[in-house]
Design an enzyme around this catalytic site. Structure first.
Site, PDB file in Angstrom:
ATOM      1  N   ASP A  24       1.255   2.316   3.739  1.00  0.00           N
ATOM      2  CA  ASP A  24      -0.222   3.656   3.151  1.00  0.00           C
ATOM      3  C   ASP A  24       1.028   4.640   3.396  1.00  0.00           C
ATOM      4  O   ASP A  24       0.547   6.045   3.405  1.00  0.00           O
ATOM      5  CB  ASP A  24      -1.221   3.802   4.207  1.00  0.00           C
ATOM      6  CG  ASP A  24      -2.067   4.987   3.376  1.00  0.00           C
ATOM      7  OD1 ASP A  24      -2.269   5.312   2.391  1.00  0.00           O
ATOM      8  OD2 ASP A  24      -2.961   5.139   3.640  1.00  0.00           O
ATOM      9  N   HIS A  35      -6.173  -0.589   5.300  1.00  0.00           N
ATOM     10  CA  HIS A  35      -5.948  -0.460   6.438  1.00  0.00           C
ATOM     11  C   HIS A  35      -6.721  -0.015   7.389  1.00  0.00           C
ATOM     12  O   HIS A  35      -7.801   0.911   7.514  1.00  0.00           O
ATOM     13  CB  HIS A  35      -5.417   1.171   6.130  1.00  0.00           C
ATOM     14  CG  HIS A  35      -6.236   1.673   5.140  1.00  0.00           C
ATOM     15  ND1 HIS A  35      -7.565   1.854   4.847  1.00  0.00           N
ATOM     16  CD2 HIS A  35      -5.822   2.589   4.114  1.00  0.00           C
ATOM     17  CE1 HIS A  35      -7.965   2.701   4.312  1.00  0.00           C
ATOM     18  NE2 HIS A  35      -6.897   2.885   3.308  1.00  0.00           N
ATOM     19  N   ARG A  73       2.334   8.590  -6.550  1.00  0.00           N
ATOM     20  CA  ARG A  73       2.336   9.595  -6.577  1.00  0.00           C
ATOM     21  C   ARG A  73       2.585  10.289  -8.186  1.00  0.00           C
ATOM     22  O   ARG A  73       2.689  11.434  -8.709  1.00  0.00           O
ATOM     23  CB  ARG A  73       3.249  10.908  -6.114  1.00  0.00           C
ATOM     24  CG  ARG A  73       2.412  10.998  -4.121  1.00  0.00           C
ATOM     25  CD  ARG A  73       1.392  10.842  -4.323  1.00  0.00           C
ATOM     26  NE  ARG A  73       0.422  11.312  -2.765  1.00  0.00           N
ATOM     27  CZ  ARG A  73      -0.609  10.888  -2.591  1.00  0.00           C
ATOM     28  NH1 ARG A  73      -1.271  10.233  -3.082  1.00  0.00           N
ATOM     29  NH2 ARG A  73      -0.458  10.792  -0.688  1.00  0.00           N
ATOM     30  N   ASN A 116      -4.643   6.501  -7.413  1.00  0.00           N
ATOM     31  CA  ASN A 116      -5.260   7.730  -7.444  1.00  0.00           C
ATOM     32  C   ASN A 116      -4.069   8.950  -8.103  1.00  0.00           C
ATOM     33  O   ASN A 116      -3.661   9.409  -7.251  1.00  0.00           O
ATOM     34  CB  ASN A 116      -5.601   7.852  -5.665  1.00  0.00           C
ATOM     35  CG  ASN A 116      -4.751   7.644  -4.882  1.00  0.00           C
ATOM     36  OD1 ASN A 116      -3.618   6.902  -4.724  1.00  0.00           O
ATOM     37  ND2 ASN A 116      -5.050   8.240  -3.007  1.00  0.00           N
ATOM     38  N   HIS A 146       2.022   5.129  -1.836  1.00  0.00           N
ATOM     39  CA  HIS A 146       1.629   5.978  -2.990  1.00  0.00           C
ATOM     40  C   HIS A 146       2.456   6.767  -3.447  1.00  0.00           C
ATOM     41  O   HIS A 146       4.022   7.586  -3.008  1.00  0.00           O
ATOM     42  CB  HIS A 146       0.463   7.662  -2.444  1.00  0.00           C
ATOM     43  CG  HIS A 146      -0.756   6.638  -1.776  1.00  0.00           C
ATOM     44  ND1 HIS A 146      -1.775   6.529  -2.408  1.00  0.00           N
ATOM     45  CD2 HIS A 146      -1.087   6.423  -0.747  1.00  0.00           C
ATOM     46  CE1 HIS A 146      -2.815   5.807  -1.747  1.00  0.00           C
ATOM     47  NE2 HIS A 146      -3.158   5.675  -0.379  1.00  0.00           N
ATOM     48  N   HIS A 195       0.592  -1.360  -0.577  1.00  0.00           N
ATOM     49  CA  HIS A 195      -0.354   0.120  -0.104  1.00  0.00           C
ATOM     50  C   HIS A 195       1.173   1.076   0.476  1.00  0.00           C
ATOM     51  O   HIS A 195       1.153   1.372   1.002  1.00  0.00           O
ATOM     52  CB  HIS A 195      -0.857   0.115   1.157  1.00  0.00           C
ATOM     53  CG  HIS A 195      -2.395   1.300   1.252  1.00  0.00           C
ATOM     54  ND1 HIS A 195      -3.361   0.455   1.536  1.00  0.00           N
ATOM     55  CD2 HIS A 195      -2.159   2.338   0.429  1.00  0.00           C
ATOM     56  CE1 HIS A 195      -3.836   1.479   1.276  1.00  0.00           C
ATOM     57  NE2 HIS A 195      -3.845   2.754   0.321  1.00  0.00           N
TER      58      HIS A 195
END
Lengths: 310, 428
Positions: B309, B236, B68, B98, B66, B64
């Site tokens: 995360d 999470h 970016r 995302n 990010h 998990h």
């Protein structure tokens, strides 16, 4: 005695002695406010900026008058006229203001903790004039001064606070201050407006207005935000007035000489009926009058002054 | 990332939870793969790493993260993010969709894989989105995402609000062997909350996010997984209720796995005091009881994976009033020592800790890594469990420094991170 705080961010930080000192200092300034020339030179040469990110008439005016009566130069900045609307960050706004060397910034902001954020970053003093649903210390202190004026003491009083506790900074600041001074605080409001764990701050939570005000010395009604009607927190203002509004009938449950307070502005006929607000037990305008004295005391103490009586 | 050089890791405590290997052994890496594991291995032409008093584990996997990239490279990109991963001991990361544009199509997946291949320090496994543009309105082209290299799908950052959409996603993903990841949150219950609902929020005058906002959503998605018979992974988990729901579902034989973050098993909502925006994340830091439940879930295996995360945000996005700050903290470079704290505290055995960072997450998403089996790509992390150091946010490899652990005294660090037989991180 010197006041031990550079900033006034909440009543949570104040000790019993601090509160006593603020109230005593305010008492001495009340005399100034009744003179024909309402001005003392104590803060001459000091600059106070009222930095208001939320609409306010009463509190801002009260702080402005307080500053002026102490001979400070006071400047008002409101969010609509500031560069906030141009997308400037809070820190940049504050730093720009600080570059002009104010001595005290009086700040109101919609975000809980915003004055703490500022206080950590600026060299001048910061007075919280209301942050989100967190604290509104000057309001609580003027409430205490009003109680002391009418009841001669704070210790041992039973104070009922009724309304939207969850969203109320007035309730939190009063709760901290009153419990420190030895008063008993009862809270009541709709089930959707009493926040979890509030009893751990020393309050008794009651399930009805009637039970909360039974035998109370002070009944403090909170302002309900009208736009909450018809959403998820309450059905209608009509029903709110029915169950959580103060009227001459249910006020009879309090002590005969109980005083009725409200931080304003009033929603007449909603949380408080006009008969009560304007009746002989109402002390709402005394609160406003005491507000100036308390704010003079706060500005004076934070501005480095000692108790004027020595 | 293949490498012709041989590496001989000598004398370490080799832990491979998938094969129940735990002993003082040597590991020989040849042709980028695990060549041999045994006692007193010799290889004259190998570079030797002395691993005495160290732990030799399968390369750590963070499912998990990010990164970016594309779109928010000012926070992090594939280069900086994978470098942070390597420094934290991770050899593989799964990156969330995302981005901007959203990873809801094969072109974005290809871009991520290409850039990771060319410039990344560790393996990158992209996670595609469940719905187009993360909007919750129509399914993403899951078949093509799978072909392009996605192993799992998530609308991370947002829940799939509609129960029907989640049901169809689970049904449609199943024949492709894709795992659906649930970001479980009932937004109507979250409202405009900014921290855990409870006494601390009441005192601070901040709007609360109640635990039931997570529990209700976890319950729905777990029931949908049971109903459809599809694979579900819950991202999470942060509440005792979530742990209990997953534990009960596993007992019933539902194909569900879940992960927890180091911040949720280390910190409580008390960390928010002082309006510290580096303690603002979603799900929020919870109560001490929730932290205990997460630790219990990790210990009994209800929680399969520790995942960070890792959510980099620029200083400007955190250096604001609490309500205005973005959610998230970086985690790649703190996960290992925080996990080892659980070992030192007696919550987890070292074996379980390593399992939750390797084979657990690998199985949850179907990542073909996480063991030291002979013949698999040589992803190995060498850990010094006794290394003492102090975390300095400014020294993180990530572009963003938003950590609530700045100044923390840490114990345990990766000394070597080896990806496909190549040392990509060596602690100085």
């Amino acid at each position: 005695m010197l006041f031990p705080h550079k900033h006034i961010l909440g009543t949570e930080q104040l000790s019993r002695e601090d509160i006593q000192l603020v109230l005593d200092t305010a008492e001495s300034f009340k005399e100034v406010n009744s003179r024909s020339i309402k001005k003392v030179p104590t803060l001459r040469g000091k600059t106070i900026i009222n930095l208001f990110f939320e609409a306010s008439t009463r509190t801002r005016t009260s702080f402005e008058i307080a500053g002026k009566r102490l001979s400070a130069d006071t400047i008002n900045i409101t969010a609509s006229s500031s560069s906030v609307v141009k997308g400037e960050t809070l820190e940049d706004t504050a730093r720009n203001i600080e570059a002009m060397h104010p001595d005290i910034i009086v700040m109101r902001h919609g975000a809980s903790g915003a004055p703490h954020y500022l206080a950590q970053r600026l060299n001048c003093s910061v007075i919280n004039a209301g942050d989100g649903a967190h604290e509104h210390p000057s309001q609580a202190l003027l409430d205490l001064l009003t109680m002391r004026q009418h009841k001669g003491r704070i210790e041992g009083l039973t104070v009922a606070i009724i309304g939207d506790i969850t969203h109320s900074r007035v309730a939190r600041s009063n709760l901290y201050a009153l419990t420190k001074m030895g008063a008993r605080v009862r809270l009541a409001g709709p089930g959707t407006m009493v926040p979890p764990g509030i009893e751990r701050l020393g309050a008794e939570v009651h399930t009805s207005l009637e039970s909360a005000i039974a035998g109370a010395d002070v009944v403090m009604m909170l302002r309900i935000q009208l736009e909450r009607q018809g959403k998820t927190l309450m059905p209608t203002l009509r029903e709110y007035a029915r169950f959580y509004g103060l009227n001459p009938e249910n006020l009879k449950g309090a002590k005969e000489d109980a005083i009725v307070m409200h931080p304003g502005p009033l929603n007449r006929g909603v949380e408080i009926s006009s008969f009560v607000a304007d009746g002989k037990q109402g002390v709402i305008l005394d609160q406003v009058e005491n507000g100036v004295a308390v704010r003079m005391a706060l500005l004076y103490l934070v501005g480095g002054g000692e108790h004027p009586q020595g | 990332m293949g490498c012709d050089m041989k590496i001989l890791i000598k004398g370490g405590r080799v832990l491979d939870p998938a094969h129940e290997i735990d002993g003082i052994l040597d590991v020989l890496i040849e042709d980028g793969k695990i060549g041999r594991i045994g006692k007193n291995l010799q290889a004259a032409d190998a570079e030797v790493i002395d691993a005495a008093d160290k732990v030799v584990a399968p390369g750590l996997i963070d499912i998990h993260v990010h990164l970016r990239d594309p779109g928010y490279e000012y926070k992090e990109d594939i280069v900086s993010g994978t470098r942070a991963a390597a420094a934290g001991g991770f050899t593989s990361v799964a990156c969330m969709p995302n981005t901007d544009p959203v990873n809801d199509n094969k072109t974005v997946t290809h871009y991520i894989l290409r850039k990771a291949q060319d410039e990344g320090a560790v393996n990158v496994f992209p996670v595609g989105s469940i719905t187009k543009g993360l909007k919750g309105e129509s399914l993403a082209e899951m078949g093509e995402l799978k072909e392009a290299g996605c192993l799992a799908l998530s609308d991370d950052g947002r829940p799939v609000a509609s129960g029907e959409m989640m049901r169809r996603a689970l049904e449609y993903a199943r024949p492709f062997g894709l795992t659906i990841i649930s970001h479980a949150e009932d937004l109507s219950l979250v409202g405009d909350g900014v921290m855990n609902e409870g006494f601390t929020a009441t005192e601070m005058g901040l709007k609360g996010i109640p635990w039931v906002a997570e529990d209700a959503a976890v319950a729905r998605d777990v029931m949908l997984a049971e109903f459809t018979g599809s694979r579900l992974h819950v991202a999470h988990v942060s509440t005792r209720g979530s742990v209990a729901i997953v534990r009960a579902a596993k007992k019933r034989g539902v194909a569900v796995t879940c992960e927890a973050t180091p911040h949720h098993f280390t910190l409580t909502e008390e960390a928010v005091r002082g309006y510290d925006t580096n303690a603002k994340m979603n799900p929020p830091l919870r109560s001490a009881e929730d932290v205990d439940a997460i630790r219990e879930g990790l210990a009994d295996g209800t929680i399969d994976a520790i995942a960070t995360d890792h959510a980099p945000h620029h200083l400007d996005e955190k250096n604001v009033e609490f309500n205005a700050a973005l959610n998230g903290v970086v985690g790649l470079e703190t996960a290992l020592p925080l996990t080892l704290r659980l070992v030192n505290d007696g919550v987890l055995g070292l074996n379980e800790a390593i399992a939750r960072l390797t084979v657990g997450p690998a199985r949850a998403l179907g990542i073909p890594r996480g063991t030291l089996e002979v013949g698999v790509p040589a992803d190995v992390t060498i850990i010094d469990p006794a290394a003492k150091w102090t975390l300095e946010a400014a020294a993180l490899h990530s572009k963003s420094k938003n950590t609530p652990f700045d100044g923390w005294k840490m114990k345990g660090a990766a000394t070597h991170t080896i990806v496909g037989g190549k040392v990509v991180w060596k602690r100085s």
